[in-house]
Write a protein that holds these residues in place. Structure first.
Motif, PDB file in Angstrom:
ATOM      1  N   ASP A 110       0.821  -1.219   0.000  1.00  0.00           N
ATOM      2  CA  ASP A 110       0.000   0.000   0.000  1.00  0.00           C
ATOM      3  C   ASP A 110       0.850   1.263   0.000  1.00  0.00           C
ATOM      4  N   ASN A 111       2.069   1.159   0.530  1.00  0.00           N
ATOM      5  CA  ASN A 111       2.955   2.338   0.602  1.00  0.00           C
ATOM      6  C   ASN A 111       4.281   2.104  -0.109  1.00  0.00           C
ATOM      7  N   GLY A 112       4.261   1.289  -1.161  1.00  0.00           N
ATOM      8  CA  GLY A 112       5.482   1.024  -1.917  1.00  0.00           C
ATOM      9  C   GLY A 112       5.954  -0.411  -1.739  1.00  0.00           C
ATOM     10  N   PRO A 113       7.137  -0.738  -2.273  1.00  0.00           N
ATOM     11  CA  PRO A 113       7.672  -2.101  -2.179  1.00  0.00           C
ATOM     12  C   PRO A 113       7.761  -2.564  -0.729  1.00  0.00           C
ATOM     13  N   LYS A 114       7.409  -3.835  -0.509  1.00  0.00           N
ATOM     14  CA  LYS A 114       7.355  -4.342   0.854  1.00  0.00           C
ATOM     15  C   LYS A 114       7.679  -5.835   0.863  1.00  0.00           C
ATOM     16  N   LYS A 115       8.547  -6.241   1.786  1.00  0.00           N
ATOM     17  CA  LYS A 115       8.874  -7.655   1.940  1.00  0.00           C
ATOM     18  C   LYS A 115       7.942  -8.276   2.973  1.00  0.00           C
ATOM     19  N   ILE A 116       7.260  -9.334   2.555  1.00  0.00           N
ATOM     20  CA  ILE A 116       6.385 -10.078   3.457  1.00  0.00           C
ATOM     21  C   ILE A 116       7.127 -11.331   3.899  1.00  0.00           C
ATOM     22  N   GLY A 117       7.377 -11.443   5.194  1.00  0.00           N
ATOM     23  CA  GLY A 117       8.164 -12.556   5.702  1.00  0.00           C
ATOM     24  C   GLY A 117       7.443 -13.895   5.608  1.00  0.00           C
ATOM     25  N   ILE A 118       8.205 -14.944   5.342  1.00  0.00           N
ATOM     26  CA  ILE A 118       7.703 -16.323   5.375  1.00  0.00           C
ATOM     27  C   ILE A 118       8.296 -16.972   6.615  1.00  0.00           C
ATOM     28  N   PHE A 119       7.466 -17.340   7.564  1.00  0.00           N
ATOM     29  CA  PHE A 119       7.943 -17.954   8.810  1.00  0.00           C
ATOM     30  C   PHE A 119       8.507 -19.345   8.530  1.00  0.00           C
ATOM     31  N   GLN A 120       7.726 -20.181   7.824  1.00  0.00           N
ATOM     32  CA  GLN A 120       8.203 -21.508   7.475  1.00  0.00           C
ATOM     33  C   GLN A 120       7.341 -22.130   6.382  1.00  0.00           C
ATOM     34  N   ILE A 121       7.915 -23.143   5.746  1.00  0.00           N
ATOM     35  CA  ILE A 121       7.180 -23.995   4.807  1.00  0.00           C
ATOM     36  C   ILE A 121       7.353 -25.417   5.299  1.00  0.00           C
ATOM     37  N   GLN A 122       6.243 -26.117   5.500  1.00  0.00           N
ATOM     38  CA  GLN A 122       6.312 -27.485   6.012  1.00  0.00           C
ATOM     39  C   GLN A 122       5.635 -28.448   5.052  1.00  0.00           C
ATOM     40  N   MET A 123       6.144 -29.664   5.014  1.00  0.00           N
ATOM     41  CA  MET A 123       5.548 -30.726   4.205  1.00  0.00           C
ATOM     42  C   MET A 123       4.506 -31.451   5.048  1.00  0.00           C
ATOM     43  N   GLU A 124       3.410 -31.830   4.434  1.00  0.00           N
ATOM     44  CA  GLU A 124       2.389 -32.590   5.153  1.00  0.00           C
ATOM     45  C   GLU A 124       1.463 -33.293   4.168  1.00  0.00           C
TER      46      GLU A 124
END
Length: 474
Positions: A110-124
């Motif tokens: 909304d206010n320009g470029p922004k990094k959205i963090g990824i906490f984790q990716i899990q297999m299931e």
């Protein structure tokens, strides 16, 4: 008084492997209920799981594409809960040692470029599916049991419904580009739960987190978040307390509806999955996967802008799917007016393709479109004739030059032939000549139209304009 919106997403993505996560049953959508099952995915006594290696590969590819740290050692766990769609009474997943951690995906926030963090990716593994009949019966289809998933857990870095939608759109595009999932929401290949709450920036007080489930579209995600933001702000304004709840989005009412209240923290009694050994990856294995990773959408977009000298918006559209970007580049291999290709693909081609995400199979080759554009640029046919040819190519799959010859669409550029038509039109329209001399610019457009009509659209418009202006000004 200001409020800060805090949004995190939990995204389940079904992987496009040929077989299920821990058995050899087919991993395909649909099929007759309970026909793609075996003792392993049904959790019958004696059935032992064997890990499908492609799940590890696809999860690592997704992690790399989302800038995650790939863990050399991860393990599977049992998540215990009881529900009809879970035949074993537990789900095989990853808890404290997932395969990917600490990544990010950058969006135009909304206010320009922004990094959205990824906490984790899990297999299931996925669970079965409940089917509810009109007679209020519930039937179980276990074909989906054991279908391989990755769960992508974002950090609470999103600040609005708009940012959540943009994040999901970019995530979907990225996963489809690398080929790990088809991400078809209508088939359940991509499912999203939203966690949202609000903080009063003046007092620091926060509302309890609301989880919204059963969201079947990105627009639905955006609308659900926006609705919850307004609801939470009202809770703060009225000094009302609400403990953590789970809600669902109701499309008919255009609002979220309460499903259940979480009075206690769920106790899943996580324990290591004893039938599956830890997953240990070598540097060589991780390096080989990294080398196989295709060019990602963001990198491809930037390359298109630089290499083909087209606007960023055009490049973003043209790289929205792997198939579309490949088609553009194939045309560009045969024709070097890259801006003209971009214009025709984004307008005339795309408006005839119903869903570029599902299929971009055209009844003609990229080289055929290049041939048509070359013919237009040479002046052999005009733009309008070119559009007619393209429509015929879509309908019949014929070659452009064959259609041009069959329809007699070759443009008349011979000055003497066009001059005859111009003279006749001027002789038939003396009033338009007087109007032009009186300064009425529309008169010229009318006369051009009459010449084009008389030539059945074949006259070269540039030659027509030049001859008319010369004669009217003489």
């Amino acid at each position: 008084m200001g409020y800060r919106t805090i949004v995190g997403l939990e995204i389940h993505v079904e992987l496009s492997t040929k077989t299920k996560a821990f058995c050899s049953c087919s991993n395909e959508f649909g099929g007759e209920p309970n026909t793609r099952v075996c003792p392993v995915c049904l959790g019958l006594p004696g059935g032992l799981p064997v890990l499908n290696e492609n799940i590890v590969k696809y999860a690592a590819m997704a992690g790399m594409a989302l800038n995650c740290e790939i863990q050399k050692k991860s393990k599977f766990d049992r998540k215990n809960y009881f529900y009809p769609d879970l035949t074993k009474g537990f789900q095989v997943t990853q808890d404290d040692m997932p395969i990917c951690q600490e990544g990010y995906l950058e969006i135009e926030g909304d206010n320009g470029p922004k990094k959205i963090g990824i906490f984790q990716i899990q297999m299931e593994e996925d669970t079965g599916k409940s089917l509810h009949s009109e007679e209020q019966d519930t039937l179980m289809d276990y074909n989906r049991c054991g279908v391989p998933l990755i769960e992508i857990v974002s950090k609470p870095d999103l600040s609005s419904g708009n940012e959540a939608r943009l994040f999901l759109e970019k995530l979907k595009s990225t996963l489809r580009f690398i080929g790990v999932s088809d991400c078809k929401m209508e088939e359940g290949s991509l499912r999203c739960d939203v966690n949202v709450n609000i903080e009063d920036e003046e007092t620091g007080k926060r509302t309890a987190v609301t989880e919204v489930k059963n969201l079947n579209s990105f627009r639905g995600v955006e609308k659900a978040i926006d609705f919850e933001v307004k609801r939470h702000i009202e809770l703060l304004k009225n000094n009302e307390e609400e403990i953590r709840t789970t809600r669902r989005w109701d499309d008919a009412k255009n609002e979220t509806v309460l499903m259940r209240v979480k009075y206690t923290v769920a106790d899943y009694r996580f324990a290591p999955e004893g039938d599956l050994p830890p997953v240990v990856l070598t540097d060589e294995y991780i390096g080989n996967i990294e080398n196989e990773l295709p060019e990602l959408p963001e990198a491809k977009k930037n390359r298109f802008v630089k290499e083909y000298n087209i606007p960023e918006y055009d490049a973003e559209v043209l790289t929205s799917t792997k198939e579309l970007s490949h088609f553009y580049e194939e045309v560009a291999d045969h024709f070097d007016d890259f801006a003209m290709i971009s214009n025709w693909v984004m307008t005339e081609v795309l408006r005839r393709v119903e869903n570029i995400e599902e299929s971009f199979e055209l009844p003609f080759e990229a080289s055929d479109l290049a041939e048509l554009l070359k013919t237009i640029k040479k002046g052999s046919i005009n733009n309008n004739a070119g559009k007619k040819v393209l429509r015929e190519m879509f309908e019949t799959g014929k070659k452009p030059l064959d259609i041009i010859e069959e329809k007699g669409l070759v443009q008349i550029s011979d000055t003497s032939a066009i001059e005859e038509i111009v003279d006749k039109v001027l002789g038939d329209n003396p009033q338009s000549i007087e109007d032009f001399k009186a300064g009425k610019d529309r008169a010229l457009g009318f006369l051009v139209g009459q010449v084009m009509k008389a030539s059945r659209g074949k006259a070269n418009p540039q030659v027509v304009n030049k001859l008319l202006q010369e004669k009217l000004n003489s």
